[in-house]
Design a protein around this motif. Structure first.
Motif, PDB file in Angstrom:
ATOM      1  N   ASP A  77     -24.839  47.041 -15.318  1.00  0.00           N
ATOM      2  CA  ASP A  77     -24.497  46.151 -14.207  1.00  0.00           C
ATOM      3  C   ASP A  77     -25.304  46.326 -13.009  1.00  0.00           C
ATOM      4  N   LYS A  78     -26.193  45.498 -12.570  1.00  0.00           N
ATOM      5  CA  LYS A  78     -27.282  45.512 -11.492  1.00  0.00           C
ATOM      6  C   LYS A  78     -26.597  46.099 -10.118  1.00  0.00           C
ATOM      7  N   LEU A  79     -25.454  45.465  -9.813  1.00  0.00           N
ATOM      8  CA  LEU A  79     -24.807  45.803  -8.631  1.00  0.00           C
ATOM      9  C   LEU A  79     -24.236  47.162  -8.652  1.00  0.00           C
ATOM     10  N   GLU A  80     -23.561  47.528  -9.821  1.00  0.00           N
ATOM     11  CA  GLU A  80     -22.907  48.713  -9.904  1.00  0.00           C
ATOM     12  C   GLU A  80     -23.889  50.079 -10.008  1.00  0.00           C
TER      13      GLU A  80
ATOM     14  N   ASN B 205     -26.731  54.628  -6.988  1.00  0.00           N
ATOM     15  CA  ASN B 205     -27.597  55.448  -6.390  1.00  0.00           C
ATOM     16  C   ASN B 205     -27.021  55.921  -5.011  1.00  0.00           C
ATOM     17  N   SER B 206     -26.139  55.140  -4.589  1.00  0.00           N
ATOM     18  CA  SER B 206     -25.583  55.779  -3.235  1.00  0.00           C
ATOM     19  C   SER B 206     -24.467  56.779  -3.353  1.00  0.00           C
ATOM     20  N   PHE B 207     -23.841  56.689  -4.515  1.00  0.00           N
ATOM     21  CA  PHE B 207     -22.578  57.768  -4.805  1.00  0.00           C
ATOM     22  C   PHE B 207     -22.877  59.221  -4.696  1.00  0.00           C
ATOM     23  N   PHE B 208     -24.239  59.686  -5.150  1.00  0.00           N
ATOM     24  CA  PHE B 208     -24.385  60.927  -5.098  1.00  0.00           C
ATOM     25  C   PHE B 208     -24.752  61.452  -3.534  1.00  0.00           C
TER      26      PHE B 208
ATOM     27  N   ILE C  65     -16.047  40.819 -19.288  1.00  0.00           N
ATOM     28  CA  ILE C  65     -14.736  41.299 -18.653  1.00  0.00           C
ATOM     29  C   ILE C  65     -14.883  42.861 -18.885  1.00  0.00           C
ATOM     30  N   TYR C  66     -15.382  43.174 -19.908  1.00  0.00           N
ATOM     31  CA  TYR C  66     -15.283  44.866 -20.234  1.00  0.00           C
ATOM     32  C   TYR C  66     -16.699  45.329 -19.757  1.00  0.00           C
ATOM     33  N   THR C  67     -16.876  46.588 -19.544  1.00  0.00           N
ATOM     34  CA  THR C  67     -18.019  47.437 -19.294  1.00  0.00           C
ATOM     35  C   THR C  67     -18.840  47.447 -20.500  1.00  0.00           C
ATOM     36  N   LYS C  68     -20.189  47.534 -20.257  1.00  0.00           N
ATOM     37  CA  LYS C  68     -21.002  47.564 -21.383  1.00  0.00           C
ATOM     38  C   LYS C  68     -21.923  49.074 -21.509  1.00  0.00           C
ATOM     39  N   ASP C  69     -21.180  49.930 -20.986  1.00  0.00           N
ATOM     40  CA  ASP C  69     -21.650  51.312 -21.180  1.00  0.00           C
ATOM     41  C   ASP C  69     -20.804  52.224 -22.110  1.00  0.00           C
ATOM     42  N   GLY C  70     -19.970  51.635 -22.750  1.00  0.00           N
ATOM     43  CA  GLY C  70     -19.216  52.549 -23.668  1.00  0.00           C
ATOM     44  C   GLY C  70     -17.985  53.132 -22.987  1.00  0.00           C
ATOM     45  N   THR C  71     -17.742  52.852 -21.958  1.00  0.00           N
ATOM     46  CA  THR C  71     -16.707  53.680 -21.289  1.00  0.00           C
ATOM     47  C   THR C  71     -15.011  53.147 -21.583  1.00  0.00           C
ATOM     48  N   VAL C  72     -14.171  53.877 -21.733  1.00  0.00           N
ATOM     49  CA  VAL C  72     -13.021  53.512 -22.282  1.00  0.00           C
ATOM     50  C   VAL C  72     -11.961  54.067 -21.413  1.00  0.00           C
ATOM     51  N   ASP C  73     -10.737  53.552 -21.532  1.00  0.00           N
ATOM     52  CA  ASP C  73      -9.568  54.170 -20.548  1.00  0.00           C
ATOM     53  C   ASP C  73      -9.019  55.408 -21.270  1.00  0.00           C
ATOM     54  N   LEU C  74      -8.006  55.975 -20.569  1.00  0.00           N
ATOM     55  CA  LEU C  74      -7.534  57.369 -21.278  1.00  0.00           C
ATOM     56  C   LEU C  74      -7.159  57.079 -22.593  1.00  0.00           C
ATOM     57  N   HIS C  75      -6.627  56.132 -22.972  1.00  0.00           N
ATOM     58  CA  HIS C  75      -6.317  55.941 -24.224  1.00  0.00           C
ATOM     59  C   HIS C  75      -7.122  55.286 -25.290  1.00  0.00           C
ATOM     60  N   ASN C  76      -8.409  55.332 -24.892  1.00  0.00           N
ATOM     61  CA  ASN C  76      -9.694  54.993 -25.861  1.00  0.00           C
ATOM     62  C   ASN C  76      -9.677  53.473 -25.966  1.00  0.00           C
TER      63      ASN C  76
END
Length: 587
Positions: free
Chosen positions: A189-192, A197-200, A24-35
């Motif tokens: 996440d492989k898809l993300e 890679n295209s974002f930049f 459900i949650y991201t695996k890269d350590g990201t958080v929302d604005l309230h941590n």
């Protein structure tokens, strides 16, 4: 390590139950604005990036709309000569790419990218508003009689102050927006990861769509409706950029700031010199690292040990004086990851240095290309003239043309032959751009050679314009645009990917300083060339009347320097070692 929760979904087929587990949650350590941990499906990815791209589009519209014709404002309203106007534009432009070092440090160490962008955007809007006032309010704008203007010292000072407030505002946006956008894609996440890679590419496209409108519509407004409109519309665009950014707040993912990166770097240096007599063990697994899967640095993964710069490994050698059971003194003992952070920066620096010459070539579009165009026929029919600064739209059109082709055609084709998921490595992509930039100088120099021969043949020395269409400049702009797609976007990817996780804003700022130093090198070259070529009473290569100069020699010089720079780049690229990250991010 922050908790990860697993969801189960059940699919029924032929009486069998298939259990599919997904985070459900991201695996890269990201958080929302309230941590708090962020739900992957509700945040990030392209749904968040559309607000970031909208912000970047409007901000670049504001920046280029104000700066594209700036060299002409210095000449026409502040009564400056060719050399002074060119140098003032490049010096200011250079400052806009130095201040990101300050903004990036604040983002990585304390505020994070979101709050840094928010704070410095407000400063940016203030500067744009003030700049508009300096060209519209009596007492702040120069007094002009026809084409003759006599600005007072106060009027000039107020204008410069507004410009440099804008330069400060850009310092918190430039290094953070691209990194903040990339943060919206989970690398685990492989898809993300593939989308990132295209974002930049699309991020840089949004920059150039904004630049396209700025170089056409806004330059036309400045030329035909006055600088009040020309600077006022960009000020409104910047206000819209701020609104766009805040509109996506609930969708954003945030990487936590990891503390001062400069402190960690100096700790490794100090610890290494303190232990200069200590021998590094042959078994590198005995070097100090925390036992957990996570790095001790917040927002960072562990980095694997590399062989280069072995002296720095001394900082991670455990001695009898180091108390590793308790919290060790970081000025005496550093983790392998901390040492590898510094190694990553050292490896990046030579690649960074080779980008300065490319930026020097790029800076000619806002100075020498414009001044060259001023001496050419800019008419489009009997009643309309295109401002020379507007020709920069062909650089932008080139970028807009090449980005989709690169992303949708070149990358898939190259991937078949190279096996690399990006088609080309970062270094290959940047190298291709360096080669293309040489052709831009060859094109500009050839055009100037033809123009000067026409001047000599027809005695056009004192002509304000000559019957040579300004559209002959299109190839040189087009070459610069094609080079950007390879080198500048390659730099964005390279510095984000190769930067230590907790130093990404700093490394993005570092990449931007090549633009600053390129502008300064351009100013320095103009000054040196002018000094040398005007000795003994000669007019020199770059007099105020370019019909009596040799701008073509200046372009040849830049072409030769670019070729030498590419040769150095090839040698450095063969030596470079890509970083290796492992473990998970500390949230």
């Amino acid at each position: 390590m922050y908790k990860k929760f697993m969801a189960e979904t059940h699919n029924y087929k032929n009486g069998e139950t298939l259990v599919v587990e997904d985070d459900i949650y991201t695996k890269d350590g990201t958080v929302d604005l309230h941590n708090n941990p962020v739900v992957k499906k509700n945040t990030g990815s392209w749904k968040a990036c559309r607000f970031i791209l909208g912000n970047e589009f409007c901000e670049r519209l504001a920046y280029y709309g104000m700066s594209s014709n700036l060299v002409n404002y210095f000449e026409q309203r502040l009564n400056q000569g060719t050399t002074a106007a060119s140098n003032n534009v490049t010096n200011w432009g250079g400052t806009c790419y130095i201040t990101p070092l300050l903004g990036a440090f604040i983002a990585d160490a304390y505020l994070g990218r979101y709050w840094t962008i928010a704070t410095f955007s407000s400063i940016y809007v203030l500067g744009m508003t003030w700049l508009t006032m300096t060209v519209t309010i009596k007492g702040l704008k120069p007094t002009c009689n026809g084409d003759s203007c006599n600005p007072t010292l106060t009027e000039s000072a107020v204008f410069y102050l507004a410009l440099y407030i804008i330069a400060l505002g850009t310092g918190g946006i430039k290094p953070c927006v691209s990194s903040f956008g990339a943060d919206q894609f989970d690398e685990n996440d492989k898809l993300e990861k593939k989308r990132k890679n295209s974002f930049f590419n699309w991020f840089y496209l949004s920059i150039n769509v904004g630049a396209l409108l700025a170089g056409s519509v806004l330059v036309w407004l400045q030329t035909h409706k006055g600088y009040g409109w020309g600077f006022g519309v960009p000020a409104v665009a910047m206000a819209i950029a701020v609104v766009s950014f805040f509109s996506g707040t609930r969708l954003y993912r945030h990487q936590k700031p990891g503390g001062s990166p400069l402190t960690r770097i100096f700790q490794v240096i100090v610890a290494s010199f303190r232990k200069y007599q200590v021998k590094v063990p042959a078994d590198k697994s005995s070097l100090y690292e925390n036992a957990d899967e996570e790095s001790v640095i917040q927002g960072s993964r562990k980095l694997d040990h590399t062989q280069e710069f072995g002296f720095l490994d001394k900082a991670a050698v455990v001695t009898e004086m180091d108390n590793i059971k308790d919290n060790p003194n970081p000025w005496r003992l550093c983790t392998v990851t901390q040492v590898e952070e510094l190694k990553s920066i050292i490896r990046i620096l030579p690649i960074w240095a080779t980008g300065i010459m490319f930026a020097t070539v790029y800076s000619q579009m806002s100075t020498m290309f414009v001044l060259q165009g001023n001496k050419m026929d800019a008419s489009m029919g009997p009643h309309f003239e295109i401002p020379s600064a507007t020709l920069s739209i062909f650089d932008t059109i080139a970028v807009i043309f090449w980005v989709p082709i690169y992303d949708r055609i070149i990358v898939p084709v190259a991937r078949r032959y190279t096996g690399h998921d990006r088609g080309f490595t970062h270094l290959q992509r940047m190298g291709i751009g360096l080669v293309i930039s040489i052709f831009s100088m060859l094109s500009a120099g050839t055009l100037e050679l033809v123009r000067l021969r026409m001047v000599k043949r027809n005695n056009y020395y004192d002509a304000k314009h000559m019957p040579l269409s300004i559209f002959w400049q299109v190839p040189q702009y087009f070459f610069v645009g094609a080079a950007e797609v390879f080198t500048f976007i390659g730099q964005l990817e390279f510095f984000y990917d190769q930067a230590p996780d907790a130093m990404r804003s700093m490394c993005s700022a570092l990449s931007l300083t090549t633009n600053a130093l390129g502008s300064y090198v351009s100013s320095l070259l103009v000054t040196i060339v002018t000094d040398i070529t005007t000795r003994n009473g000669r007019l020199g290569w770059l007099p105020d009347n370019l019909n009596r100069g040799h701008l073509d020699y200046y372009y040849w010089l830049l072409g030769i320097l670019s070729l030498l720079n590419f040769a150095v780049y090839l040698w450095i690229a063969r030596w470079y070692t890509y970083k290796k990250a492992m473990g998970t991010v500390r949230g």
